[in-house]
Structure formats: structure tokens, C-alpha cells
Write an enzyme that holds these catalytic residues in place. Structure first.
Site, mmCIF file in Angstrom:
data_model
loop_
_atom_site.group_PDB
_atom_site.id
_atom_site.type_symbol
_atom_site.label_atom_id
_atom_site.label_comp_id
_atom_site.label_asym_id
_atom_site.label_seq_id
_atom_site.Cartn_x
_atom_site.Cartn_y
_atom_site.Cartn_z
ATOM 1 N N LYS A 117 0.866 -1.336 -0.128
ATOM 2 C CA LYS A 117 -0.020 0.182 -0.122
ATOM 3 C C LYS A 117 0.713 1.149 -0.091
ATOM 4 C CE LYS A 117 -4.398 -1.680 1.648
ATOM 5 N NZ LYS A 117 -5.563 -1.454 2.600
ATOM 6 N N LYS A 199 -6.186 -11.144 -8.841
ATOM 7 C CA LYS A 199 -7.596 -11.188 -7.878
ATOM 8 C C LYS A 199 -8.488 -10.169 -8.452
ATOM 9 C CE LYS A 199 -8.426 -10.916 -3.379
ATOM 10 N NZ LYS A 199 -8.120 -10.745 -2.086
ATOM 11 N N LYS A 202 -12.530 -4.607 -6.309
ATOM 12 C CA LYS A 202 -13.032 -3.703 -6.432
ATOM 13 C C LYS A 202 -12.544 -2.361 -7.083
ATOM 14 C CE LYS A 202 -14.185 -3.360 -1.703
ATOM 15 N NZ LYS A 202 -14.652 -4.651 -1.018
#
Ligand code: TRP
Length: 333
Positions: A117, A199, A202
């Protein structure tokens, strides 16, 4: 007489957007079943964790309420299960502070998610992103959870929660149950329909790769028809056929069929038959949940009543643990 204490399961979900089919099939569907399999379940929406990334406040509020409604629509049974919103239970941030002081800079620096991140959001490497695992450890330890069902990407966070619990217990004596990660039996790892090596997410830039649980039937059909496959036409589960394997996996978890049974069902037929069949299965799986979701969202008073009533239920459990931890470290009560 029932005297055996149920094992407690805890899980929380980030609500930074609408859940994907991957969240649904890979996690939510299996987790919610656990309430009928002899566990005491505690579930929550991790809205405080969502603050670690820049977000739109109105959207966070909307997604949180919608996620709450969606999980109710899926069948969370509030008679059996406690289901709340993290920020409505202040004990989470209170315990997180204490745990911060029992977690090392070095171990937080090694967290894969922090590294990922911070690379992705290089302009906002905030302290919350760094201490995220301490808040998550508080989420888990407050409820003395025995098991935490998580996907592979969160396993490291459960492990650090175990380390923190063991360290604290080692210094102050038994305070926290040491939780174990739990990999649910029928889990599916759902990949992007456009890039079957990554994967389903969203935040996928290509929205054709991602099915949202609230997508209209026509949208679902269109996205599956466009799903990336390969230049063959045979419905066969095999190495290298990542697109087809992913579709077969989705079809398999919904219908309960094995890969062999699916191969048989589509023998002699091509992807032109297979893709719409997968779409159909997904549409029918989601149809009743979407209908129930719309009812719940329309009934604002009911929705509000549910989360408002669940906050004190969670607080009652959490406060016991918090008080114990405060006492052990020497805070005056
Ligand atoms: N970090 C988890 C995720 O992104 C969400 C989460 C927050 C969680 N607190 C938790 C999961 C406690 C399990 C237990 O998916």
C-alpha cells in the site's frame, strides 16, 4: 443440557466500495454459513481501517450502510450473530493504542500489505497505514476470538495479532485468547474476468473484470460473455487455461459441481455455451439477495435500528477485555 461453549469466530470487512463477486464467493458466503455450524459469530464493518486510504466521506458513509444492508440480505441472523460497525464501538481504538505500545516498528515494517500500500499510495504513507495491524489485532483480541476466517492476503495480519497476544500474555499473564486463522472449506479465489492472473478487485481499473454483487443481470451477462479465455474452445480445467479455470471455479462453487462434472456437462459445447451458463448461475445466485437488499435499503429505519442495537451488544463484550487489559498495564480504573 447444552453446556459446551461455542467457539467464537470474528471477521470484519472493509467497505471501501461495493462487494465484488470475489468477496461474496471467496469470503462472505462461507463466513455467514458458520453461524449455522455451531460457532458464535461476531462480524463487523471495518470503517476505521478505510480511513488509511484517501477516500470520499459521503461515499464511505454510503458504502458502509450498503455493506451492512447487503450482509443482512445475505442472511446474517442478528439473533445469533453480533454484527456492528467498528467506529461505533470505541473500545477498538482504545485497545489499539495499548497494543501499539506492544508492537515493534520492525515487525510493522515487514508487513506485506504495508509495503504494497505504501508503494501504491506513495503520497500518503500515513501512520494509520503503518499501525493498521494493531487496530486489526484489537478488533480480534477484544472479542477473545478463537478463529478468524481470512483469505491469504490477511493471514499475516492474523499472525501478528497472535504474536501481540502472546507477547502481552507473556508479560501480564493470560489476557487474550490467541486466535487462529481459519481457511473456510469451500473458499474460492475468484480472479478478474479480464486478467485471470490477478484477483478480482473493487479497485480494478477495468470494470469489465470485476462483477459487483449489485450488478444488474444484463451487466453480469455482458461481463461474462466478454471474459478472457483462450484460443481453444474446450471447457477443461487445465494448467495455463487461467480464464476458463476461473469461470469453472465460479460455476463450481455456485452449483456445487466438481471440475469433472462441469467438463462432462459442457462436453462437445464451446465457450459460447459455457460463459452464459456461468453468468446465469451467478445471476440466479444473486437475485434473491439483491431483492432483499433493495427492501432493506428502502427501509432506512429498520437498517438504522439494526446497527444501532448491535453497537452496545459488541461494546458489552469488548469492554470486558479492554478493562482487563487496562488493569494489567496499570491504568487506574
Ligand atoms: N483488514 C481486513 C481486510 O482488509 C479487514 C479487517 C479489519 C479484519 N479488522 C479485521 C479482518 C479483523 C478480520 C479480523 O480484509
Amino acid at each position: 443440557m447444552e453446556t459446551i461453549e461455542k467457539k467464537r469466530i470474528l471477521s470484519m470487512y472493509q467497505c471501501t466500495g461495493t462487494f465484488t463477486l470475489g468477496n461474496y464467493l471467496g469470503a462472505l458466503r462461507n463466513h455467514i454459513k458458520l453461524q449455522d455450524e455451531g460457532y458464535q459469530c461476531v462480524y463487523a464493518l471495518a470503517d476505521l481501517h478505510a480511513l488509511t486510504i484517501r477516500h470520499d466521506p459521503a461515499e464511505l458513509r454510503k458504502y458502509t450502510k450498503e455493506a451492512y444492508a447487503f450482509l443482512l440480505a445475505m442472511g446474517i441472523d442478528l439473533e445469533k450473530t453480533v454484527f456492528f460497525i467498528q467506529s461505533q464501538v470505541p473500545q477498538h481504538t482504545q485497545l489499539a493504542w495499548v497494543l501499539n505500545c506492544y508492537t515493534q516498528f520492525g515487525e510493522l515494517s515487514r508487513m506485506t500489505q504495508f509495503k504494497d500500500k505504501s508503494a501504491k499510495h506513495a503520497d500518503n504513507i500515513n501512520a494509520g497505514l503503518f499501525t493498521y495491524p494493531c487496530l486489526m489485532a484489537a478488533d480480534i483480541l477484544l472479542y477473545q476470538a478463537d478463529y478468524v476466517p481470512v483469505g491469504a492476503d490477511q493471514k499475516q495480519h492474523v499472525e501478528i495479532a497472535r504474536d501481540i497476544a502472546e507477547r502481552f500474555n507473556g508479560i501480564y499473564g493470560d489476557t487474550f485468547t490467541v486466535p487462529e486463522p481459519m481457511i473456510p472449506k469451500h473458499g474460492a479465489r475468484v480472479m478478474s474476468l479480464q486478467n485471470p492472473l490477478s484477483k478480482m478487485s473493487k479497485s480494478d481499473e477495468n470494470q469489465n473484470g470485476n462483477i459487483s454483487v449489485l450488478d444488474e443481470p444484463e451487466t453480469i451477462m455482458r461481463k461474462f460473455k466478454r471474459a478472457k479465455t483462450d484460443s481453444e474452445s474446450e471447457v477443461r480445467f487445465a494448467p495455463g487455461k487461467d480464464g476458463v479455470n476461473n469461470l469453472m471455479g465460479i460455476y463450481g462453487v455456485i452449483t456445487g459441481k466438481t471440475m469433472e462434472e462441469i467438463e462432462k456437462e459442457f462436453q462437445g459445447k464451446g465457450y459460447g455455451d459455457f460463459k452464459p451458463a456461468v453468468a446465469e448461475a451467478v445471476i440466479e445466485e444473486l437475485r434473491p439477495i439483491q431483492a432483499r437488499f433493495r427492501e432493506i435499503v428502502a427501509d432506512k429505519a429498520y437498517l438504522e435500528k439494526c446497527y444501532r442495537e448491535n453497537a452496545p451488544r459488541a461494546q458489552a463484550i469488548a469492554q470486558k477485555t479492554l478493562a482487563k487489559a487496562y488493569r494489567k498495564v496499570g491504568l487506574v480504573s
